[in-house]
Design an enzyme around this catalytic site. Structure first.
Site, PDB file in Angstrom:
ATOM      1  N   LYS A 141       0.834  -1.204   0.000  1.00 42.78           N
ATOM      2  CA  LYS A 141       0.000   0.000   0.000  1.00 42.78           C
ATOM      3  C   LYS A 141       0.876   1.264   0.000  1.00 42.78           C
ATOM      4  CE  LYS A 141      -2.194  -1.141   3.846  1.00 42.78           C
ATOM      5  NZ  LYS A 141      -1.662  -2.461   4.221  1.00 42.78           N
TER       6      LYS A 141
ATOM      7  N   ARG B 218      -9.427   0.374   9.289  1.00 43.63           N
ATOM      8  CA  ARG B 218      -8.872  -0.944   9.592  1.00 43.63           C
ATOM      9  C   ARG B 218      -9.865  -1.805  10.359  1.00 43.63           C
ATOM     10  NH1 ARG B 218      -3.212   0.014   9.271  1.00 43.63           N
ATOM     11  NH2 ARG B 218      -1.980  -1.874   9.476  1.00 43.63           N
TER      12      ARG B 218
ATOM     13  N   ARG C  39      11.733  -5.382   4.571  1.00 45.19           N
ATOM     14  CA  ARG C  39      11.431  -3.941   4.430  1.00 45.19           C
ATOM     15  C   ARG C  39      12.336  -3.085   5.309  1.00 45.19           C
ATOM     16  NH1 ARG C  39       5.393  -1.938   4.916  1.00 45.19           N
ATOM     17  NH2 ARG C  39       5.399  -3.096   6.878  1.00 45.19           N
TER      18      ARG C  39
ATOM     19  N   ARG D 152      11.454  -1.314  10.947  1.00 45.44           N
ATOM     20  CA  ARG D 152      10.366  -1.049  11.888  1.00 45.44           C
ATOM     21  C   ARG D 152      10.332  -2.118  12.979  1.00 45.44           C
ATOM     22  NH1 ARG D 152       5.118   0.055   8.167  1.00 45.44           N
ATOM     23  NH2 ARG D 152       4.242  -1.250   9.811  1.00 45.44           N
TER      24      ARG D 152
ATOM     25  N   ARG E 195       0.031  -9.457  13.358  1.00 43.48           N
ATOM     26  CA  ARG E 195      -0.622  -8.452  12.488  1.00 43.48           C
ATOM     27  C   ARG E 195      -1.503  -9.121  11.444  1.00 43.48           C
ATOM     28  NH1 ARG E 195       4.569  -5.633  10.578  1.00 43.48           N
ATOM     29  NH2 ARG E 195       3.284  -4.322   9.250  1.00 43.48           N
TER      30      ARG E 195
HETATM   31  P1  ADP Z   1       1.131  -2.161   7.756  1.00 41.16           P
HETATM   32  O1  ADP Z   1       0.071  -1.833   6.748  1.00 41.16           O
HETATM   33  O2  ADP Z   1       2.394  -2.599   7.117  1.00 41.16           O
HETATM   34  O3  ADP Z   1       0.653  -3.088   8.843  1.00 41.16           O
HETATM   35  P2  ADP Z   1       0.916   0.501   9.039  1.00 41.16           P
HETATM   36  O4  ADP Z   1       2.035   1.457   9.033  1.00 41.16           O
HETATM   37  O5  ADP Z   1      -0.321   0.847   8.280  1.00 41.16           O
HETATM   38  O6  ADP Z   1       1.552  -0.866   8.565  1.00 41.16           O
HETATM   39  O7  ADP Z   1       0.453   0.233  10.557  1.00 41.16           O
HETATM   40  C1  ADP Z   1       1.346  -0.123  11.580  1.00 41.16           C
HETATM   41  C2  ADP Z   1       0.594  -0.285  12.914  1.00 41.16           C
HETATM   42  O8  ADP Z   1       0.006   0.973  13.296  1.00 41.16           O
HETATM   43  C3  ADP Z   1      -0.590  -1.254  12.912  1.00 41.16           C
HETATM   44  O9  ADP Z   1      -0.182  -2.592  13.105  1.00 41.16           O
HETATM   45  C4  ADP Z   1      -1.426  -0.713  14.080  1.00 41.16           C
HETATM   46  O10 ADP Z   1      -0.894  -1.073  15.332  1.00 41.16           O
HETATM   47  C5  ADP Z   1      -1.264   0.782  13.933  1.00 41.16           C
HETATM   48  N1  ADP Z   1      -2.317   1.359  13.063  1.00 41.16           N
HETATM   49  C6  ADP Z   1      -2.150   1.956  11.848  1.00 41.16           C
HETATM   50  N2  ADP Z   1      -3.315   2.351  11.321  1.00 41.16           N
HETATM   51  C7  ADP Z   1      -4.271   1.979  12.218  1.00 41.16           C
HETATM   52  C8  ADP Z   1      -5.700   2.079  12.261  1.00 41.16           C
HETATM   53  N3  ADP Z   1      -6.382   2.611  11.235  1.00 41.16           N
HETATM   54  N4  ADP Z   1      -6.347   1.577  13.340  1.00 41.16           N
HETATM   55  C9  ADP Z   1      -5.694   1.027  14.364  1.00 41.16           C
HETATM   56  N5  ADP Z   1      -4.361   0.893  14.392  1.00 41.16           N
HETATM   57  C10 ADP Z   1      -3.641   1.357  13.336  1.00 41.16           C
END
Ligand code: ADP
Length: 214
Positions: A13, A89, A128, A161, A172
């Site tokens: 994404k 999410r 990554r 990360r 996750r």
């Molecule tokens: P990825 O898509 O690779 O999992 P992100 O950078 O989008 O990584 O998200 C990393 C973490 O940040 C998630 O695992 C969660 O803990 C938190 N997070 C991000 N966006 C949300 C959201 N919309 N709702 C709840 N937690 C979120």
């Protein structure tokens, strides 16, 4: 265009968002990046967020939706297109996003639903690397920086990360299946889903996605 990028962690994404931002001048709203910014500040909230994110769990709907609402109402040029990455999410977040966007008269055009096989996602995430300064994305095998640990774009330090390790990735993925995948149905009922096979290389994914912007 007003869109959502949906898909499991590691599906690409962020990489696709970087391209769509350049090509179609879309604002990029990544809740993951917003939360990591808060962590960088070292605030009390940031310390809490770091614990949650490193465990692979989701941050509360209330907090994330509040961040997004502030962004939409005060910090976004609605005359331009925008894309959400990592938000919504949960179905609760999706419903709240619809409500917020309705208020500002900017409903979503469509949702890109990216998907890839688990082994592909795992390879992408464990390899990554990210620039601490500008957020540019790298991969140890498919896209290493020219100079080890240094960002090609800005010279910043490249890091891994804390949630990109196998144990957290597993958590996750489970959270994705349980809490996020039901969103696909929610948007399918609105006829907004555009499916994309993201097993392919980034360049091919771009080509497949371009069709939806014609
Ligand atoms: P990825 O898509 O690779 O999992 P992100 O950078 O989008 O990584 O998200 C990393 C973490 O940040 C998630 O695992 C969660 O803990 C938190 N997070 C991000 N966006 C949300 C959201 N919309 N709702 C709840 N937690 C979120």
């Amino acid at each position: 265009m007003k869109i959502v990028l949906l898909g499991p962690p590691g599906v690409g994404k962020g990489t696709l968002a970087g391209f769509l931002k350049e090509k179609y001048n879309l604002a990029h709203i990544s809740t993951g990046d917003m939360l990591r910014e808060e962590i960088k500040k070292g605030s009390d909230l940031g310390v809490e967020l770091k614990k949650i994110i490193t465990s692979g769990a989701l941050v509360s709907d209330e907090l994330v939706t509040k961040l997004v609402q502030q962004k939409i109402e005060h910090d976004l040029d609605l005359s331009k297109g925008f894309m959400f990455d990592g938000f919504p999410r949960t179905v609760t977040q999706a419903v709240d996003l619809d409500t917020i966007l309705k208020k500002v008269n900017a409903p979503l055009d469509f949702v890109l639903n990216l998907d890839a096989d688990f082994d592909v996602l795992l390879k992408r995430m464990t390899g990554r690397r990210v620039c601490r300064k500008c957020g540019a994305l790298y991969h140890v095998i498919s896209k290493p920086p020219l100079k080890a640990d240094v960002c090609d774009a800005c010279g910043g330090e490249i890091y891994q990360r804390t949630d990109d390790n196998e144990k957290t990735i597993q958590a996750r993925m489970e959270v994705y299946q349980k809490s996020t995948a039901p969103i696909i149905d929610y948007y399918a009922k609105q006829n907004k889903i555009k499916k994309v096979d993201a097993n392919m290389e980034a360049a091919e994914v771009r080509l497949a996605v371009a069709v939806f912007f014609k």
